[in-house]
Write a protein that holds these residues in place. Sequence first.
Motif, PDB file in Angstrom:
ATOM      1  N   PHE A 124       0.826  -1.212   0.000  1.00 33.06           N
ATOM      2  CA  PHE A 124       0.000   0.000   0.000  1.00 33.06           C
ATOM      3  C   PHE A 124       0.859   1.259   0.000  1.00 33.06           C
ATOM      4  N   GLU A 134      -5.954   1.476   2.905  1.00 32.75           N
ATOM      5  CA  GLU A 134      -5.330   0.253   3.415  1.00 32.75           C
ATOM      6  C   GLU A 134      -6.171  -0.428   4.500  1.00 32.75           C
ATOM      7  N   ALA A 137      -9.246  -1.889   3.025  1.00 32.55           N
ATOM      8  CA  ALA A 137      -8.924  -3.047   2.192  1.00 32.55           C
ATOM      9  C   ALA A 137      -8.732  -4.302   3.049  1.00 32.55           C
ATOM     10  N   TYR A 138      -7.977  -4.181   4.159  1.00 33.88           N
ATOM     11  CA  TYR A 138      -7.792  -5.336   5.047  1.00 33.88           C
ATOM     12  C   TYR A 138      -9.129  -5.816   5.605  1.00 33.88           C
ATOM     13  N   GLN A 140     -12.128  -5.402   4.304  1.00 33.59           N
ATOM     14  CA  GLN A 140     -12.917  -5.972   3.218  1.00 33.59           C
ATOM     15  C   GLN A 140     -12.403  -7.353   2.816  1.00 33.59           C
ATOM     16  N   ILE A 141     -11.098  -7.501   2.639  1.00 33.48           N
ATOM     17  CA  ILE A 141     -10.529  -8.776   2.224  1.00 33.48           C
ATOM     18  C   ILE A 141     -10.786  -9.851   3.283  1.00 33.48           C
TER      19      ILE A 141
END
Length: 194
Positions: A124, A134, A137-138, A140-141
């Motif tokens: 990132f 960032e 994203a973590y 969501q993933i």
Amino acid sequence: MGREIPAAADLPVPEYDDVKAFDVLDRIVRETLRIRPPLVQVMRKVITPIAVPNTNYVIPAGNYIVASPVASATDEKYYTNAEDWVPSRWGAGEGDGEDGQDKATTDYGFGATTTSARSPMLPFGAGRHRCIGEQFAYLQIKTILYVLLSRFEFSLDPKRGMPERNYNSMVMLPEGPALCRYKRRAGSSTSSAA
């Protein structure tokens, strides 16, 4: 990681704090981003001349410098068995894995991240210019992985395995499709609240 995942019917719908606390998923995501970072390069424009440490070189203002997340994250100087996928190298609360780099954190307004731009882990970016998405994203993933892994069993096609990396664009892509097989877990329904 070698553990049985309970059937989806046995798992609660996770809340925000639950997802943040998924340590095993966090390690899996971090290690995957280390081995297969989304960006091939991170580029910055030099505003004031920068002396390259331990050399006589000075990068003049107006030039660009480039860092390669995949090169630094797969360098044996920073990671033992750097080409191997080893999620356990990410200990709880360790921002940069086993490499011993500066783990100081700061919050630029979008969640605490490692402060140091010296980290070899750059999926990132780094420092104050790192991606503001960032933390999202973590989250969501890890949420997507939790839902999928609680409902399905996955395996790679043994004939194809993991596709090779394609470095021909700014974003790293697979050389070909990653063919996998999936099977609904026992006790998993087709509808979901997650």
